[in-house]
Design a protein around this motif. Structure first.
Motif, mmCIF file in Angstrom:
data_model
loop_
_atom_site.group_PDB
_atom_site.id
_atom_site.type_symbol
_atom_site.label_atom_id
_atom_site.label_comp_id
_atom_site.label_asym_id
_atom_site.label_seq_id
_atom_site.Cartn_x
_atom_site.Cartn_y
_atom_site.Cartn_z
ATOM 1 N N PRO A 1 0.802 -1.204 0.000
ATOM 2 C CA PRO A 1 0.000 0.000 0.000
ATOM 3 C C PRO A 1 0.839 1.260 0.000
ATOM 4 C CG PRO A 1 0.090 -0.971 2.193
ATOM 5 C CD PRO A 1 0.753 -1.925 1.281
ATOM 6 N N ALA A 2 0.364 2.277 -0.632
ATOM 7 C CA ALA A 2 1.086 3.531 -0.709
ATOM 8 C C ALA A 2 1.253 4.164 0.652
ATOM 9 C CB ALA A 2 0.364 4.494 -1.664
ATOM 10 N N GLU A 3 0.255 3.973 1.534
ATOM 11 C CA GLU A 3 0.354 4.594 2.844
ATOM 12 C C GLU A 3 1.438 3.976 3.713
ATOM 13 O OE1 GLU A 3 -3.131 1.634 2.866
ATOM 14 O OE2 GLU A 3 -2.299 3.185 1.569
ATOM 15 N N ALA A 4 2.072 2.898 3.228
ATOM 16 C CA ALA A 4 3.130 2.273 4.012
ATOM 17 C C ALA A 4 4.412 3.093 3.982
ATOM 18 C CB ALA A 4 3.411 0.868 3.491
ATOM 19 N N ALA A 5 4.558 4.034 3.046
ATOM 20 C CA ALA A 5 5.788 4.803 2.926
ATOM 21 C C ALA A 5 6.029 5.634 4.179
ATOM 22 C CB ALA A 5 5.722 5.711 1.703
ATOM 23 N N LEU A 6 7.312 5.697 4.597
ATOM 24 C CA LEU A 6 7.661 6.467 5.784
ATOM 25 C C LEU A 6 7.662 7.953 5.453
ATOM 26 C CD1 LEU A 6 10.644 4.436 7.295
ATOM 27 C CD2 LEU A 6 8.256 4.419 8.003
ATOM 28 N N PRO A 7 7.143 8.769 6.351
ATOM 29 C CA PRO A 7 7.122 10.224 6.130
ATOM 30 C C PRO A 7 8.452 10.858 6.525
ATOM 31 C CG PRO A 7 6.018 9.705 8.184
ATOM 32 C CD PRO A 7 6.432 8.390 7.595
ATOM 33 N N ILE A 8 9.460 10.658 5.698
ATOM 34 C CA ILE A 8 10.773 11.218 5.994
ATOM 35 C C ILE A 8 11.134 12.225 4.917
ATOM 36 C CG2 ILE A 8 11.902 9.269 4.832
ATOM 37 C CD1 ILE A 8 14.241 9.641 6.777
ATOM 38 N N SER A 9 11.645 13.375 5.329
ATOM 39 C CA SER A 9 11.919 14.466 4.401
ATOM 40 C C SER A 9 13.153 14.176 3.559
ATOM 41 C CB SER A 9 12.138 15.763 5.187
ATOM 42 O OG SER A 9 13.317 15.661 5.978
ATOM 43 N N ALA A 10 13.311 15.001 2.508
ATOM 44 C CA ALA A 10 14.503 14.864 1.669
ATOM 45 C C ALA A 10 15.769 15.131 2.484
ATOM 46 C CB ALA A 10 14.416 15.824 0.482
ATOM 47 N N GLY A 11 15.699 16.104 3.382
ATOM 48 C CA GLY A 11 16.839 16.371 4.250
ATOM 49 C C GLY A 11 17.142 15.203 5.168
ATOM 50 N N GLY A 12 16.083 14.543 5.644
ATOM 51 C CA GLY A 12 16.270 13.366 6.482
ATOM 52 C C GLY A 12 16.941 12.241 5.725
ATOM 53 N N LEU A 13 16.553 12.060 4.441
ATOM 54 C CA LEU A 13 17.177 11.026 3.621
ATOM 55 C C LEU A 13 18.656 11.318 3.403
ATOM 56 C CD1 LEU A 13 14.482 10.328 0.858
ATOM 57 C CD2 LEU A 13 15.178 8.815 2.716
ATOM 58 N N ALA B 1 10.325 2.240 11.552
ATOM 59 C CA ALA B 1 11.618 2.846 11.884
ATOM 60 C C ALA B 1 11.497 4.362 11.902
ATOM 61 C CB ALA B 1 12.668 2.420 10.860
ATOM 62 N N THR B 2 12.220 4.982 12.783
ATOM 63 C CA THR B 2 12.282 6.444 12.860
ATOM 64 C C THR B 2 13.735 6.865 13.052
ATOM 65 O OG1 THR B 2 12.027 6.511 15.261
ATOM 66 C CG2 THR B 2 9.997 6.525 13.946
ATOM 67 N N LEU B 3 13.985 8.139 12.838
ATOM 68 C CA LEU B 3 15.328 8.655 13.055
ATOM 69 C C LEU B 3 15.735 8.576 14.523
ATOM 70 C CD1 LEU B 3 15.428 11.753 10.676
ATOM 71 C CD2 LEU B 3 16.885 9.735 10.557
ATOM 72 N N ARG B 4 14.746 8.595 15.427
ATOM 73 C CA ARG B 4 15.129 8.483 16.836
ATOM 74 C C ARG B 4 15.654 7.082 17.159
ATOM 75 N NH1 ARG B 4 9.689 9.286 16.833
ATOM 76 N NH2 ARG B 4 8.337 7.593 17.564
ATOM 77 N N PHE C 1 16.778 15.853 13.817
ATOM 78 C CA PHE C 1 16.002 15.706 12.586
ATOM 79 C C PHE C 1 14.644 15.077 12.838
ATOM 80 C CE2 PHE C 1 19.861 16.296 9.955
ATOM 81 C CZ PHE C 1 19.321 17.072 8.943
ATOM 82 N N ASP C 2 14.544 14.266 13.874
ATOM 83 C CA ASP C 2 13.296 13.550 14.147
ATOM 84 C C ASP C 2 12.318 14.486 14.862
ATOM 85 O OD1 ASP C 2 11.922 10.816 14.215
ATOM 86 O OD2 ASP C 2 11.758 11.489 16.300
ATOM 87 N N ARG C 3 11.362 14.982 14.144
ATOM 88 C CA ARG C 3 10.425 15.951 14.711
ATOM 89 C C ARG C 3 9.294 15.301 15.483
ATOM 90 N NH1 ARG C 3 9.942 19.807 9.292
ATOM 91 N NH2 ARG C 3 12.166 20.403 9.225
ATOM 92 N N GLY C 4 9.113 14.006 15.276
ATOM 93 C CA GLY C 4 7.996 13.344 15.943
ATOM 94 C C GLY C 4 8.375 12.709 17.261
ATOM 95 N N GLY C 5 9.644 12.873 17.678
ATOM 96 C CA GLY C 5 10.102 12.221 18.900
ATOM 97 C C GLY C 5 9.613 12.928 20.149
ATOM 98 N N ARG C 6 9.753 12.243 21.252
ATOM 99 C CA ARG C 6 9.353 12.825 22.523
ATOM 100 C C ARG C 6 10.294 13.971 22.897
ATOM 101 N NH1 ARG C 6 8.420 7.224 25.982
ATOM 102 N NH2 ARG C 6 6.753 6.384 24.643
#
Length: 764
Positions: A245-257, A320-323, A450-455
């Motif tokens: 599914p397309a929604e499986a893609a991780l929401p990571i920015s170009a800068g994050g990549l 997976a996340t950057l954190r 870089f991880d904006r969604g972290g605690r």
């Protein structure tokens, strides 16, 4: 669909496991075979490993750019494995051909170690890189075959990493302990080629029931991007996943990549930097036998495999996340510093007493205790990076995995060279570890930023990690890891960590005693028995060859034997040693070596002894070899038939050859084999011994008759220095252990030791 079946995927994993086995078979066997041409110095080793890893990086990158467009990637994989088998099977012959090319080429290069190292690298690239290019290409291809489901790409490539690295660990330990010992280097390489052929045949067999689907949007998008000159990766990712599914893609920015790619490159630098430091430090606590590095590398690879398994398991359950990446980096940095405490306290544990000496089990245990925990964390990075960099979208998995793996491998090459040649000589082992750990903390801090969604609380984690590291470093004991129980710093009169060796010299003035520790092993003790050994090595060859015009000493050490020989006024003495630190430490042995460093007749050469023999065009009236123990990883190649043939070619017509051969720690069968191997080239040979654990072979082109021996004793009696060092003539005559007839009967019939099958296990 058959390609999604569990059995089909399990077979793929099994094939990739076997491919990992063969990959490390080649690495260990090629390093061993390169010794005969390039020597055992760290510079020679680094050129071979560098060529190996350059091929891996190029293959991963190049094939990653193409494989997503292939309609039949399984066929491509089969072709790669067959190609690896074919090229690997040729490698022993190509490496053998270098043996005749290298001396002339190396002597034609401008003087200096840089040019010699560059020449070795070029030759290694020419022979090894075609094979390792294909080996490096297998990961992106297998990723394209196996990781076909969006949303679980990281987990799938983590599984591939797990099985391939586990296979590498198995191949490493089997090659180091079994294959080389019982089969020989050339046959071990052929075994690796047979494994690759089997894997290739297995992949072809899988093509009958199942053919992996061609990603629809990805391949088309990538081809269009290339046609427009745009970025194939972006086009492939934008086209949407091939499966899932397309929604499986991780929401990571170009800068994050971009950060992931750069950070994983730096992680490669750090990981191989740690491997260099840990190997050097573990050598201080091990026997440094021919198999020691294989055991260390096996533990390192096993930790990477387990880490890959853990990371894959986690990614099956959460995204997976950057954190995650940042937390692992912080943990690696902290653990690396804590491992320094383990290294520092190893001598106090007396673990070698538990195992009855430096056994395989002992060396495996100390490697496991120190290397395994941080290597698990290093291995956990790959599935996390695979998930982040592919964004869990399967259509460009080959391209993405091939690229990020290539970047990591290039970083690893830089880390291996940078740590070994720059950081350790500049900072020392302990401070190099701290510097690498600080890089881990920096990467971890950047990832959390870089991880904006972290605690919110996680933002303070880097500061906490830095504080913990400062405390851990502050309470570290002394930085001198001598690998000895004589660790009183007040007795330390010399200590230096160099590119090749860590050298410490301790002195006990009240006993008039000194001893050197070279990578933890005790060398050059000045007890009475050892001094008699050094004096005989220095005096006897000139007594047998009066008026010698020149002499060659292989293994200068701290110069006692060379200084003794220098008292006979030989016009030129070429002295060779791998360790410039040992040469420098000779200054504190000035009393014992008769101030040999001040002699104008002495010419020092920092080089592998066998490589010096191979490259020189000079002939010598005297050749003296005082190599370390044959079980030692840096000396085993100085006890083979091919080595003695080199000696024979460089020895003058009326020359004398003498070599120290230890009695301690050598199996009697190996001892006889060594003597028989020398006798096969030099049948006019006499065995001498000064007692204790010291024996020597002394060979000339003509038989050492009673007349010759009497003339030696006459010259000895007329030389006050000889009498002072060795005693009166009758004492010197007592050092003859076996004349030619007795020696021939003792060694009997049997095999001679060749480069291909030399393997010395330390006797307990």
């Amino acid at each position: 669909m058959m390609s999604d079946s569990r059995a089909w995927r399990t077979v793929l994993l099994a094939l990739f496991f076997l491919s990992g086995v063969s990959g490390l078979i080649y690495q260990i066997a090629w390093v061993r075979q390169s010794v005969f041409t390039f020597g055992v110095s760290v510079y020679a080793y680094s050129t071979v490993i560098g060529a190996y890893m350059i091929g891996l990086a190029l293959g991963s990158y190049a094939m990653g750019r193409r494989i997503d467009a292939h309609a039949r990637p399984l066929g491509t994989y089969a072709a790669l494995e067959v190609g690896i088998a074919a090229l690997a099977a040729l490698s022993p012959f190509l490496l053998g051909a270098l043996h005749s090319i290298y001396p002339g080429l190396s002597n034609a290069l401008p003087a200096g170690g840089f040019w010699l190292t560059l020449g070795r690298l070029v030759l290694s690239l020419a022979v090894l890189t075609p094979t390792t290019f294909l080996i490096g290409a297998t990961l992106p291809v297998m990723s394209r075959i196996y990781a076909t489901h969006g949303g679980r790409v990281g987990s799938d490539v983590g599984r591939l990493y797990l099985v391939n690295t586990a296979g590498a660990a198995l191949g490493c330990v089997l090659t180091g302990l079994v294959f080389l010992r019982y089969m020989g280097a050339r046959e071990t390489i052929f075994l690796g080629a047979a494994i690759n052929l089997f894997v290739g045949a297995g992949a072809l067999a899988l093509m009958r029931p199942a053919r992996a689907p061609r990603p629809t949007g990805a391949a088309h998008g990538e081809a269009e991007a290339r046609g427009r000159g745009g970025d194939a990766t972006d086009a492939a990712v934008a086209a949407g996943p091939a499966v899932g599914p397309a929604e499986a893609a991780l929401p990571i920015s170009a800068g994050g990549l971009r950060y992931v790619a750069i950070a994983y490159t730096i992680s490669g630098f750090i990981a191989l930097g740690y491997e260099v430091v840990w190997a050097r430090t573990l050598y201080i606590h091990s026997s440094h036998a021919a198999y020691s590095f294989s055991l260390m590398l096996t533990v390192f690879l096993a930790g990477l495999a387990l880490g890959g398994a853990g990371g894959s398991w986690v990614l099956r359950r959460r995204r997976a996340t950057l954190r995650h990446f940042g937390a692992i980096q912080l943990a690696i940095g902290l653990l690396a510093v804590l491992i320094l405490h383990a290294f520092a306290r190893l001598p106090a544990l007396h673990l070698d007493d538990w195992f009855g000496g430096y056994t395989v089990a002992y060396e495996f245990l100390i490697a496991f205790v120190t290397l395994f925990p941080p290597s698990v964390l290093l291995g956990a990075l790959f599935p996390v990076v695979g998930s982040l960099y592919t964004r869990e979208r399967a259509q460009a998995v080959g391209l993405r995995i091939g690229r990020v793996n290539a970047f990591n491998t290039l970083g690893a090459i830089a880390g291996s060279l940078g740590a070994g040649f720059v950081l350790v000589p500049l900072l020392g082992l302990r401070n190099t570890t701290v510097a690498l750990a600080l890089l881990n903390l920096a990467l971890g801090a950047a990832a959390l930023r870089f991880d904006r969604g972290g605690r919110r609380a996680l933002r303070f984690a880097p500061a906490g990690a830095v504080a913990a590291m400062i405390v851990a470093v502050a309470v570290l004991p002394t930085g001198f890891y001598l690998g000895s129980y004589y660790t009183e710093v007040d007795r330390l009169i010399f200590y230096k960590e160099g590119v090749e060796t860590t050298v410490a010299v301790l002195e006990v003035p009240e006993d008039n005693y000194k001893i050197s520790f070279v990578n933890g092993r005790d060398e050059v003790p000045t007890d009475r028995a050892s001094m008699s050994a050094f004096r005989l090595l220095g005096h006897l060859p000139p007594l047998l060859r009066p008026g010698a015009r020149n002499a060659l000493v292989l293994s200068f050490g701290n110069g006692i034997a060379t200084g003794t020989m220098n008292t006979h006024d030989i016009p030129v003495i070429d002295a060779v040693d791998l360790s410039p630190e040992m040469m420098e430490a000779a200054a504190v042995y000035a009393e014992e070596n008769y101030d040999v460093l001040d002699s104008e007749r002495l010419q020092l050469h920092v080089e592998d002894g066998r490589n010096f023999l191979l490259r020189t065009e000079a002939s010598y009236d005297i050749i003296s070899v005082d190599a370390t123990h044959p079980a030692n990883a840096s000396s085993w190649a100085l006890f083979t038939s091919e080595f003695y043939q080199l000696i024979e070619r460089r020895l003058a017509e009326d020359g004398v050859f003498m070599q120290w051969i230890p009695i301690h720690g050598v199996r009697e069968d190996d001892y006889r084999d060594i003597l028989r191997t020398v006798w096969d080239i030099f049948p006019n040979m006499v065995l001498w011994s000064t007692g204790s654990t010291h024996s020597y072979v002394v060979a000339t082109r003509e038989p050492m008759s009673s007349v010759v021996m009497q003339s030696v004793l006459t010259r000895a009696a007329a030389n006050p220095m000889v009498v002072r060092d060795l005693g009166p003539p009758e004492a010197i005559a007592g050092y003859v252990a076996m004349a030619e007839g007795d020696l021939t009967r003792y060694i009997g019939r049997g095999p001679v030791i060749t480069d291909n099958d030399a393997f010395f296990m330390p006797a307990r």
